[in-house]
Design a protein around this motif. Structure first.
Motif, PDB file in Angstrom:
ATOM      1  N   GLY A  15     -48.969 -65.738  10.944  1.00  0.00           N
ATOM      2  CA  GLY A  15     -48.760 -65.455   9.528  1.00  0.00           C
ATOM      3  C   GLY A  15     -47.770 -66.449   8.947  1.00  0.00           C
ATOM      4  O   GLY A  15     -46.655 -66.566   9.458  1.00  0.00           O
ATOM      5  N   ILE A  16     -48.170 -67.163   7.886  1.00  0.00           N
ATOM      6  CA  ILE A  16     -47.304 -68.200   7.313  1.00  0.00           C
ATOM      7  C   ILE A  16     -46.015 -67.572   6.771  1.00  0.00           C
ATOM      8  O   ILE A  16     -44.945 -68.146   6.843  1.00  0.00           O
ATOM      9  CB  ILE A  16     -48.043 -68.942   6.180  1.00  0.00           C
ATOM     10  CG1 ILE A  16     -49.372 -69.490   6.677  1.00  0.00           C
ATOM     11  CG2 ILE A  16     -47.159 -69.978   5.490  1.00  0.00           C
ATOM     12  CD1 ILE A  16     -49.488 -70.935   6.910  1.00  0.00           C
ATOM     13  N   SER A  17     -46.148 -66.354   6.239  1.00  0.00           N
ATOM     14  CA  SER A  17     -44.979 -65.694   5.647  1.00  0.00           C
ATOM     15  C   SER A  17     -44.013 -65.187   6.709  1.00  0.00           C
ATOM     16  O   SER A  17     -42.871 -64.863   6.394  1.00  0.00           O
ATOM     17  CB  SER A  17     -45.440 -64.506   4.813  1.00  0.00           C
ATOM     18  OG  SER A  17     -46.105 -63.585   5.665  1.00  0.00           O
ATOM     19  N   GLY A  47     -61.121 -58.347  19.633  1.00  0.00           N
ATOM     20  CA  GLY A  47     -59.843 -57.663  19.454  1.00  0.00           C
ATOM     21  C   GLY A  47     -58.976 -58.473  18.509  1.00  0.00           C
ATOM     22  O   GLY A  47     -59.137 -59.695  18.389  1.00  0.00           O
ATOM     23  N   PRO A  48     -58.015 -57.846  17.824  1.00  0.00           N
ATOM     24  CA  PRO A  48     -57.184 -58.558  16.841  1.00  0.00           C
ATOM     25  C   PRO A  48     -56.298 -59.639  17.461  1.00  0.00           C
ATOM     26  O   PRO A  48     -55.904 -60.582  16.779  1.00  0.00           O
ATOM     27  CB  PRO A  48     -56.321 -57.442  16.231  1.00  0.00           C
ATOM     28  CG  PRO A  48     -56.315 -56.352  17.254  1.00  0.00           C
ATOM     29  CD  PRO A  48     -57.643 -56.417  17.939  1.00  0.00           C
ATOM     30  N   GLY A  49     -56.004 -59.513  18.759  1.00  0.00           N
ATOM     31  CA  GLY A  49     -55.120 -60.479  19.406  1.00  0.00           C
ATOM     32  C   GLY A  49     -55.851 -61.697  19.956  1.00  0.00           C
ATOM     33  O   GLY A  49     -55.219 -62.650  20.426  1.00  0.00           O
ATOM     34  N   VAL A  74     -54.757 -69.528  15.440  1.00  0.00           N
ATOM     35  CA  VAL A  74     -54.584 -68.381  14.529  1.00  0.00           C
ATOM     36  C   VAL A  74     -55.261 -67.156  15.149  1.00  0.00           C
ATOM     37  O   VAL A  74     -56.286 -67.257  15.809  1.00  0.00           O
ATOM     38  CB  VAL A  74     -55.189 -68.716  13.139  1.00  0.00           C
ATOM     39  CG1 VAL A  74     -55.375 -67.470  12.289  1.00  0.00           C
ATOM     40  CG2 VAL A  74     -54.315 -69.730  12.417  1.00  0.00           C
ATOM     41  N   GLY A  75     -54.675 -65.978  14.913  1.00  0.00           N
ATOM     42  CA  GLY A  75     -55.211 -64.742  15.474  1.00  0.00           C
ATOM     43  C   GLY A  75     -56.331 -64.152  14.634  1.00  0.00           C
ATOM     44  O   GLY A  75     -56.402 -64.360  13.417  1.00  0.00           O
ATOM     45  N   VAL A  76     -57.183 -63.371  15.292  1.00  0.00           N
ATOM     46  CA  VAL A  76     -58.285 -62.692  14.606  1.00  0.00           C
ATOM     47  C   VAL A  76     -57.732 -61.662  13.610  1.00  0.00           C
ATOM     48  O   VAL A  76     -58.188 -61.554  12.480  1.00  0.00           O
ATOM     49  CB  VAL A  76     -59.214 -62.021  15.645  1.00  0.00           C
ATOM     50  CG1 VAL A  76     -60.184 -61.052  14.983  1.00  0.00           C
ATOM     51  CG2 VAL A  76     -59.974 -63.091  16.429  1.00  0.00           C
TER      52      VAL A  76
HETATM   53  C1  LIG Z   1     -51.482 -73.612  11.337  1.00  0.00           C
HETATM   54  C2  LIG Z   1     -52.190 -72.602  10.463  1.00  0.00           C
HETATM   55  C3  LIG Z   1     -53.459 -72.915   9.958  1.00  0.00           C
HETATM   56  C4  LIG Z   1     -54.158 -71.979   9.187  1.00  0.00           C
HETATM   57  N1  LIG Z   1     -55.411 -72.283   8.712  1.00  0.00           N
HETATM   58  C5  LIG Z   1     -56.119 -71.351   8.042  1.00  0.00           C
HETATM   59  C6  LIG Z   1     -57.450 -71.632   7.594  1.00  0.00           C
HETATM   60  O1  LIG Z   1     -57.973 -72.721   7.788  1.00  0.00           O
HETATM   61  N2  LIG Z   1     -58.118 -70.648   6.930  1.00  0.00           N
HETATM   62  C7  LIG Z   1     -57.570 -69.414   6.706  1.00  0.00           C
HETATM   63  O2  LIG Z   1     -58.250 -68.563   6.125  1.00  0.00           O
HETATM   64  N3  LIG Z   1     -56.320 -69.133   7.088  1.00  0.00           N
HETATM   65  C8  LIG Z   1     -55.582 -70.062   7.735  1.00  0.00           C
HETATM   66  N4  LIG Z   1     -54.291 -69.814   8.108  1.00  0.00           N
HETATM   67  C9  LIG Z   1     -53.666 -68.565   7.647  1.00  0.00           C
HETATM   68  C10 LIG Z   1     -53.926 -67.456   8.651  1.00  0.00           C
HETATM   69  O3  LIG Z   1     -55.244 -66.998   8.526  1.00  0.00           O
HETATM   70  C11 LIG Z   1     -52.989 -66.283   8.352  1.00  0.00           C
HETATM   71  O4  LIG Z   1     -51.664 -66.742   8.438  1.00  0.00           O
HETATM   72  C12 LIG Z   1     -53.227 -65.100   9.266  1.00  0.00           C
HETATM   73  O5  LIG Z   1     -52.593 -63.971   8.708  1.00  0.00           O
HETATM   74  C13 LIG Z   1     -52.695 -65.308  10.668  1.00  0.00           C
HETATM   75  O6  LIG Z   1     -53.154 -64.273  11.480  1.00  0.00           O
HETATM   76  P1  LIG Z   1     -52.367 -63.908  12.824  1.00  0.00           P
HETATM   77  O7  LIG Z   1     -52.990 -62.670  13.364  1.00  0.00           O
HETATM   78  O8  LIG Z   1     -52.293 -65.090  13.697  1.00  0.00           O
HETATM   79  O9  LIG Z   1     -50.901 -63.651  12.257  1.00  0.00           O
HETATM   80  P2  LIG Z   1     -49.817 -62.497  12.375  1.00  0.00           P
HETATM   81  O10 LIG Z   1     -48.530 -63.183  12.057  1.00  0.00           O
HETATM   82  O11 LIG Z   1     -49.905 -61.761  13.648  1.00  0.00           O
HETATM   83  O12 LIG Z   1     -50.192 -61.530  11.186  1.00  0.00           O
HETATM   84  C14 LIG Z   1     -50.038 -61.954   9.838  1.00  0.00           C
HETATM   85  C15 LIG Z   1     -50.212 -60.742   8.930  1.00  0.00           C
HETATM   86  O13 LIG Z   1     -51.557 -60.294   8.992  1.00  0.00           O
HETATM   87  C16 LIG Z   1     -51.604 -58.869   8.953  1.00  0.00           C
HETATM   88  N5  LIG Z   1     -52.222 -58.390  10.202  1.00  0.00           N
HETATM   89  C17 LIG Z   1     -52.116 -59.004  11.418  1.00  0.00           C
HETATM   90  N6  LIG Z   1     -52.808 -58.312  12.328  1.00  0.00           N
HETATM   91  C18 LIG Z   1     -53.362 -57.254  11.688  1.00  0.00           C
HETATM   92  C19 LIG Z   1     -54.177 -56.174  12.137  1.00  0.00           C
HETATM   93  N7  LIG Z   1     -54.561 -56.049  13.414  1.00  0.00           N
HETATM   94  N8  LIG Z   1     -54.535 -55.229  11.227  1.00  0.00           N
HETATM   95  C20 LIG Z   1     -54.136 -55.323   9.936  1.00  0.00           C
HETATM   96  N9  LIG Z   1     -53.377 -56.342   9.471  1.00  0.00           N
HETATM   97  C21 LIG Z   1     -52.983 -57.293  10.341  1.00  0.00           C
HETATM   98  C22 LIG Z   1     -50.158 -58.395   8.805  1.00  0.00           C
HETATM   99  O14 LIG Z   1     -49.884 -58.192   7.434  1.00  0.00           O
HETATM  100  C23 LIG Z   1     -49.352 -59.554   9.321  1.00  0.00           C
HETATM  101  O15 LIG Z   1     -48.066 -59.650   8.720  1.00  0.00           O
HETATM  102  C24 LIG Z   1     -53.559 -70.725   8.875  1.00  0.00           C
HETATM  103  C25 LIG Z   1     -52.272 -70.424   9.378  1.00  0.00           C
HETATM  104  C26 LIG Z   1     -51.595 -71.352  10.162  1.00  0.00           C
HETATM  105  C27 LIG Z   1     -50.233 -71.006  10.677  1.00  0.00           C
END
Ligand SMILES: Cc1cc2nc3c(=O)[nH]c(=O)nc-3n(C[C@H](O)[C@H](O)[C@H](O)COP(=O)(O)OP(=O)(O)OC[C@H]3O[C@@H](n4cnc5c(N)ncnc54)[C@H](O)[C@@H]3O)c2cc1C
Length: 380
Positions: A15-17, A47-49, A74-76
């Motif tokens: 998550g960028i934030s 799975g989300p992870g 990036v995670g699902v």
């Molecule tokens: C290097 C980089 C490249 C990226 N490129 C793209 C791109 O090309 N296209 C695009 O669309 N996005 C892109 N992103 C953005 C990315 O999709 C989001 O930041 C996404 O939220 C990351 O998912 P995560 O599970 O890895 O993150 P996490 O940090 O684990 O989660 C981020 C947020 O997602 C929510 N969340 C996570 N898991 C769940 C769950 N199981 N159920 C409900 N809510 C959940 C929560 O609000 C959490 O704060 C990019 C991000 C990065 C860092």
């Protein structure tokens, strides 16, 4: 005893934030739920992870792909609850457009399945505003066929006039074959001169790839150009040393969506690039098949946007002023790249009727606002 603590949901940690983590609160970490399971020739359970590079590798073995994003680490969980704007967005739409069902642990602790037939309102909300409605623990997606290799071009332009170049780039993308998706990267060191373009073409035929790339060759003087055939999975591997995002919330990011790179927006982008702040501007394709789905079909509502504008870095007063001046020339926002918060930002994340519907659904599924780590929607 009741304590009002921050609550984060953590899947892939990208998550960028950085809001999936917090200090002094609770984090529901589902990164260990990283199943990747083919259910038949085309449907996959995730799975989300799980992370998208592993998903792509599994699917490649079956001649299939699921458009996700540009970074395989990036995670699902985070991406598939927000949208998913990836390398095949113009051909196949958003990742959420392939979602057939999702299992969610809701605020009252129930495990609920949502699909077009079961809890359709929750299914609608999970596709774009999922983080407000529960913890997604399992997703089922349909996938698309893909060849063993796709075309990938890297062009470096030196435009004389950046605003007019951006307009021409926008027109070339909008008129390109749907198999063509492109991203511009303009970095602080070279913002007045060099523009890097990354273009994916979903074809394994060299003549077709070259033909579909033709309109991009003449947009501005080129410093270099290369085209190669490569497996889709290779596009998702981050360059060594660049994958440092683990829920850190850095750098500062802004995001906006736009229908066209019209003269006003192109001028505003040129003004932004003249800021003294260090930042990277990325202009990504959205559009194409994204618009084949009705705007009302999912919580993600900006179906007519052809471009996603993202900045990473910036943060100075001068930069922020220029960003604000640009916003009236955009329409909507993709929440995954925005680090600002507050009602104004939420109002840009969803069209007004969508936000109204989301508030009602929030009151039903999460009346106390338990899930609030990311763009919290007020249920009242
Ligand atoms: C290097 C980089 C490249 C990226 N490129 C793209 C791109 O090309 N296209 C695009 O669309 N996005 C892109 N992103 C953005 C990315 O999709 C989001 O930041 C996404 O939220 C990351 O998912 P995560 O599970 O890895 O993150 P996490 O940090 O684990 O989660 C981020 C947020 O997602 C929510 N969340 C996570 N898991 C769940 C769950 N199981 N159920 C409900 N809510 C959940 C929560 O609000 C959490 O704060 C990019 C991000 C990065 C860092």
């Amino acid at each position: 005893m009741h304590q009002d603590l921050p609550l984060g949901i953590f899947s892939g940690g990208h998550g960028i934030s950085g809001r999936s983590l917090n200090n002094g609160g609770i984090v529901i970490a589902v990164d260990a739920l990283d199943t990747i399971e083919m259910l038949d020739d085309s449907r996959i359970r995730l799975g989300p992870g799980a992370v998208w590079i592993d998903v792509a590798r599994t699917l490649a073995g079956h001649g299939r792909a699921l458009t996700s994003g540009d970074a395989g680490t990036v995670g699902v969980g985070g991406l598939a609850t927000a949208g998913g704007i990836g390398w095949f967005v113009r051909e196949h739409g958003l990742t959420i457009d392939h979602l057939r069902s999702v299992e969610v642990v809701t605020a009252d602790g129930e495990l609920v399945r949502a699909s077009a037939d079961e809890n359709p309102d929750l299914f609608w909300a999970m596709r774009g505003a999922g983080a407000n409605f529960g913890v997604a623990v399992s997703f089922e997606f349909d996938t698309d066929p893909i060849g063993a290799e796709v075309g990938f071009a890297l062009l470096v332009y030196y435009p004389d006039d950046i605003a007019s170049f951006l307009q021409d780039w926008g027109a070339a993308i909008e008129n390109a074959h749907p198999s063509v998706t492109g991203t511009l990267m303009i970095s602080p060191a070279d913002r007045r001169t060099a523009v890097q373009a990354l273009i994916a073409v979903d074809s394994d035929d060299p003549d077709t790839i070259i033909e579909r790339l033709q309109p991009f060759g003449g947009l501005a003087p080129l410093a270099s150009q290369s085209v190669r055939l490569t497996p889709y999975t290779a596009l998702l591997v981050p360059p060594p040393g660049t994958d440092t995002q683990h829920g850190l919330g850095e750098p500062h990011g802004h995001s906006a969506l736009a229908r066209h790179l019209d003269p006003e927006l192109a001028r505003a982008l040129a003004e932004l690039l003249a800021s003294d702040a260090p930042f990277i501007l990325s202009i990504r394709s959205a559009g194409g098949a994204t618009a084949d789905v009705s705007p009302d079909a999912t919580a993600y509502g900006w179906r007519d946007a052809n471009f996603l504008v993202v900045t990473l870095g910036g943060g100075t007063a001068d930069f922020e002023k220029r960003w604000k001046q640009l916003l009236p020339h955009t329409k909507g926002m993709y929440l995954s790249f925005e680090t600002d918060t507050g009602p104004e930002v939420l109002a840009r994340a969803f069209p007004a009727p969508h936000l109204e519907r989301l508030r009602k659904l929030k009151a039903r599924w999460d009346p106390t606002g338990l899930f609030r780590d990311n763009f919290p929607i007020d249920p009242s």
